[in-house]
Design a protein around this motif. Structure first.
Motif, mmCIF file in Angstrom:
data_model
loop_
_atom_site.group_PDB
_atom_site.id
_atom_site.type_symbol
_atom_site.label_atom_id
_atom_site.label_comp_id
_atom_site.label_asym_id
_atom_site.label_seq_id
_atom_site.Cartn_x
_atom_site.Cartn_y
_atom_site.Cartn_z
ATOM 1 N N PRO A 120 -8.092 2.711 1.471
ATOM 2 C CA PRO A 120 -8.022 1.432 0.749
ATOM 3 C C PRO A 120 -8.576 1.574 -0.672
ATOM 4 O O PRO A 120 -9.482 2.374 -0.918
ATOM 5 N N PHE A 121 -7.989 0.785 -1.575
ATOM 6 C CA PHE A 121 -8.348 0.892 -2.987
ATOM 7 C C PHE A 121 -9.477 -0.083 -3.324
ATOM 8 O O PHE A 121 -9.528 -1.182 -2.787
ATOM 9 N N ASP A 122 -10.368 0.339 -4.231
ATOM 10 C CA ASP A 122 -11.365 -0.643 -4.690
ATOM 11 C C ASP A 122 -11.063 -1.120 -6.102
ATOM 12 O O ASP A 122 -11.776 -1.988 -6.625
ATOM 13 N N LEU A 123 -9.993 -0.583 -6.719
ATOM 14 C CA LEU A 123 -9.480 -1.177 -7.962
ATOM 15 C C LEU A 123 -7.965 -1.018 -7.987
ATOM 16 O O LEU A 123 -7.456 0.091 -7.831
ATOM 17 N N VAL A 124 -7.266 -2.146 -8.145
ATOM 18 C CA VAL A 124 -5.807 -2.105 -8.307
ATOM 19 C C VAL A 124 -5.457 -2.780 -9.619
ATOM 20 O O VAL A 124 -5.964 -3.867 -9.927
ATOM 21 N N LEU A 125 -4.598 -2.105 -10.387
ATOM 22 C CA LEU A 125 -4.049 -2.701 -11.611
ATOM 23 C C LEU A 125 -2.559 -2.898 -11.360
ATOM 24 O O LEU A 125 -1.891 -1.953 -10.909
ATOM 25 N N ALA A 126 -2.043 -4.084 -11.613
ATOM 26 C CA ALA A 126 -0.607 -4.314 -11.398
ATOM 27 C C ALA A 126 -0.096 -5.245 -12.489
ATOM 28 O O ALA A 126 -0.348 -6.446 -12.454
ATOM 29 N N ASN A 127 0.583 -4.653 -13.458
ATOM 30 C CA ASN A 127 1.174 -5.447 -14.537
ATOM 31 C C ASN A 127 2.676 -5.502 -14.305
ATOM 32 O O ASN A 127 3.435 -4.697 -14.841
ATOM 33 N N ILE A 128 3.106 -6.408 -13.405
ATOM 34 C CA ILE A 128 4.542 -6.605 -13.164
ATOM 35 C C ILE A 128 4.807 -8.104 -13.281
ATOM 36 O O ILE A 128 3.969 -8.816 -13.780
ATOM 37 N N LEU A 129 5.966 -8.577 -12.870
ATOM 38 C CA LEU A 129 6.273 -9.998 -13.100
ATOM 39 C C LEU A 129 5.645 -10.907 -12.036
ATOM 40 O O LEU A 129 5.236 -10.450 -10.971
ATOM 41 N N ALA A 130 5.621 -12.214 -12.337
ATOM 42 C CA ALA A 130 4.950 -13.178 -11.455
ATOM 43 C C ALA A 130 5.526 -13.177 -10.036
ATOM 44 O O ALA A 130 4.767 -13.173 -9.062
ATOM 45 N N ASN A 131 6.839 -13.182 -9.901
ATOM 46 C CA ASN A 131 7.401 -13.279 -8.547
ATOM 47 C C ASN A 131 7.112 -12.056 -7.687
ATOM 48 O O ASN A 131 6.661 -12.198 -6.548
ATOM 49 N N PRO A 132 7.362 -10.821 -8.204
ATOM 50 C CA PRO A 132 6.947 -9.665 -7.403
ATOM 51 C C PRO A 132 5.451 -9.690 -7.097
ATOM 52 O O PRO A 132 5.043 -9.346 -5.984
ATOM 53 N N LEU A 133 4.640 -10.142 -8.040
ATOM 54 C CA LEU A 133 3.191 -10.191 -7.784
ATOM 55 C C LEU A 133 2.890 -11.118 -6.615
ATOM 56 O O LEU A 133 2.060 -10.810 -5.762
ATOM 57 N N ARG A 134 3.574 -12.275 -6.589
ATOM 58 C CA ARG A 134 3.332 -13.216 -5.483
ATOM 59 C C ARG A 134 3.741 -12.578 -4.157
ATOM 60 O O ARG A 134 3.046 -12.673 -3.158
ATOM 61 N N GLN A 135 4.896 -11.898 -4.167
ATOM 62 C CA GLN A 135 5.379 -11.288 -2.922
ATOM 63 C C GLN A 135 4.491 -10.128 -2.481
ATOM 64 O O GLN A 135 4.451 -9.795 -1.304
ATOM 65 N N LEU A 136 3.800 -9.506 -3.434
ATOM 66 C CA LEU A 136 2.963 -8.345 -3.100
ATOM 67 C C LEU A 136 1.552 -8.744 -2.664
ATOM 68 O O LEU A 136 0.762 -7.864 -2.290
ATOM 69 N N ALA A 137 1.230 -10.041 -2.683
ATOM 70 C CA ALA A 137 -0.150 -10.455 -2.359
ATOM 71 C C ALA A 137 -0.567 -9.955 -0.972
ATOM 72 O O ALA A 137 -1.661 -9.404 -0.803
ATOM 73 N N GLY A 138 0.308 -10.135 0.035
ATOM 74 C CA GLY A 138 -0.021 -9.720 1.408
ATOM 75 C C GLY A 138 -0.190 -8.208 1.519
ATOM 76 O O GLY A 138 -1.259 -7.719 1.938
ATOM 77 N N PRO A 139 0.866 -7.432 1.144
ATOM 78 C CA PRO A 139 0.721 -5.967 1.225
ATOM 79 C C PRO A 139 -0.466 -5.452 0.424
ATOM 80 O O PRO A 139 -1.181 -4.548 0.865
ATOM 81 N N MET A 140 -0.708 -6.048 -0.746
ATOM 82 C CA MET A 140 -1.827 -5.551 -1.560
ATOM 83 C C MET A 140 -3.149 -5.789 -0.831
ATOM 84 O O MET A 140 -3.988 -4.891 -0.738
ATOM 85 N N ALA A 141 -3.331 -7.017 -0.300
ATOM 86 C CA ALA A 141 -4.596 -7.343 0.379
ATOM 87 C C ALA A 141 -4.867 -6.355 1.517
ATOM 88 O O ALA A 141 -6.009 -5.976 1.757
ATOM 89 N N ARG A 142 -3.789 -5.917 2.181
ATOM 90 C CA ARG A 142 -3.978 -4.983 3.313
ATOM 91 C C ARG A 142 -4.412 -3.589 2.854
ATOM 92 O O ARG A 142 -4.876 -2.801 3.649
ATOM 93 N N HIS A 143 -4.212 -3.294 1.566
ATOM 94 C CA HIS A 143 -4.590 -1.963 1.056
ATOM 95 C C HIS A 143 -5.890 -2.002 0.255
ATOM 96 O O HIS A 143 -6.197 -1.055 -0.469
ATOM 97 N N LEU A 144 -6.658 -3.103 0.361
ATOM 98 C CA LEU A 144 -7.870 -3.232 -0.452
ATOM 99 C C LEU A 144 -9.127 -3.039 0.382
ATOM 100 O O LEU A 144 -9.194 -3.493 1.530
ATOM 101 N N ALA A 145 -10.131 -2.424 -0.236
ATOM 102 C CA ALA A 145 -11.447 -2.323 0.396
ATOM 103 C C ALA A 145 -12.180 -3.652 0.175
ATOM 104 O O ALA A 145 -11.876 -4.373 -0.789
ATOM 105 N N PRO A 146 -13.163 -3.988 1.044
ATOM 106 C CA PRO A 146 -13.940 -5.211 0.809
ATOM 107 C C PRO A 146 -14.594 -5.152 -0.576
ATOM 108 O O PRO A 146 -15.089 -4.102 -0.988
ATOM 109 N N GLY A 147 -14.569 -6.273 -1.282
ATOM 110 C CA GLY A 147 -15.183 -6.338 -2.614
ATOM 111 C C GLY A 147 -14.323 -5.738 -3.716
ATOM 112 O O GLY A 147 -14.756 -5.678 -4.873
ATOM 113 N N ALA A 148 -13.106 -5.277 -3.371
ATOM 114 C CA ALA A 148 -12.236 -4.624 -4.370
ATOM 115 C C ALA A 148 -11.925 -5.573 -5.525
ATOM 116 O O ALA A 148 -11.869 -6.794 -5.357
#
Ligand SMILES: C[S@@+](CC[C@H](N)C(=O)[O-])C[C@H]1O[C@@H](n2cnc3c(N)ncnc32)[C@H](O)[C@@H]1O
Length: 295
Positions: free
Chosen positions: A223-251
């Motif tokens: 799991p990542f403790d820092l994610v940078l994602a500069n893409i468009l609003a709609n893909p960002l919204r759709q990626l909220a779930g998958p991203m959260a699953r790849h994050l460490a607590p406090g990321a």
């Protein structure tokens, strides 16, 4: 090597609400494909919508989608052409001045020796990819990264939608740690790897081609403790779930690529996944967000 052209489809709409409706539909349809959808307001108040495709698009399908979301009259105005992207992007780069953002300065090769020695230099030859530092979204991400680095030293970092690799290179230079960088677009993957090597962080930055989190590399590297994602609003919204699953607590998560009026919807999507907003930068109409995963 002579660059291959990208295929472009464009049309314009009377107002922002119509542009948003059409962009939502097109982003939904082309989210998994090799197309980038963008909408920009013109000085006369109309909105230009542009799609860039790596391969020639199905023109009839596109006309049908535009007709459904904006009407037959607008669909009839669709223009298809090709763009020799690399040549003019490179040419325009010659005129670009270095961009300071916190401890970082993004510059082209012609300014290599003119950057103050106390700055972390990121040399970018943009070619076909996005991310020279001049766009408000890239600058916003770099400023938020600078802010994060003042209080923490992330160990496991992801740059999703890396473009030229600018953010991955910044993180690798500041932290001397491995960074996973990904992009949906094959030319960007190549350019980012070249730029990482040019900046002497080629051994830290690993660039892969992936759409969103659809590759085993993310689970292996996370799991990542820092994610940078500069893409468009709609893909960002759709990626909220998958991203959260790849994050460490406090990321920490830095998001950009959204117009300021789109920020509340993106914040809501991430709040629903236990990511709370810490900072909101607004630069030239674009929002960049810093979020933290609680728990
Ligand atoms: C606005 S550019 C950002 C480039 C660079 N990170 C920066 O901050 O300047 C967005 C990049 O995200 C890539 N991209 C768009 N949607 C994506 C997705 N769903 N998965 C991975 N990459 C994506 C695009 O190909 C493009 O290179």
């Amino acid at each position: 090597m002579q660059p291959s052209p990208t295929h472009r489809a464009s049309f314009s709409l009377a107002d922002e609400a119509s542009a948003k409706r059409v962009v939502d539909v097109l982003t939904e349809v082309f989210f998994e494909g090799d197309a980038a959808v963008a909408a920009f307001e013109r000085p006369d108040g109309r909105w230009d919508v542009t799609l860039h495709f790596a391969d020639a698009p199905d023109q009839e399908l596109l006309r049908e989608l535009v007709a459904t979301s904006a009407g037959n009259e607008i669909a009839a105005t669709l223009v298809f052409d090709t763009v020799e992207a690399k040549d003019w992007v490179k040419a325009s780069l010659e005129d670009l001045v270095p961009v300071p953002a916190g401890r970082f300065v993004v510059h082209g090769s012609h300014d290599r020796d003119r950057v103050a020695p106390n700055k972390l230099k990121i040399e970018i030859e943009a070619a076909l990819a996005f991310g020279t530092g001049h766009h408000g979204t890239t600058r916003g991400c770099l400023l938020l990264l600078d802010h994060v680095l003042k209080s923490s030293g992330p160990r496991n970092i992801l740059d999703l939608g890396t473009g030229t690799g600018v953010l991955a290179i910044a993180a690798a230079k500041a932290l001397h740690r491995a960074v996973l960088a990904s992009d949906i677009d094959p030319p960007s993957v190549r350019v980012a790897a070249e730029n990482a090597a040019l900046n002497e962080v080629g051994t830290c930055v690993r660039v892969i081609r992936a759409t969103g989190f659809a590759a085993p590399d993310f689970a292996k590297s996370g799991p990542f403790d820092l994610v940078l994602a500069n893409i468009l609003a709609n893909p960002l919204r759709q990626l909220a779930g998958p991203m959260a699953r790849h994050l460490a607590p406090g990321a920490r998560v830095i998001l950009s690529g959204l117009l300021t009026h789109q920020a509340p919807a993106v914040i809501a999507a991430y709040r629903a996944r236990d990511l709370v907003p810490l900072r909101h930068l607004r630069i030239e109409g674009w929002s960049s967000l810093l979020l933290r995963k609680v728990g």
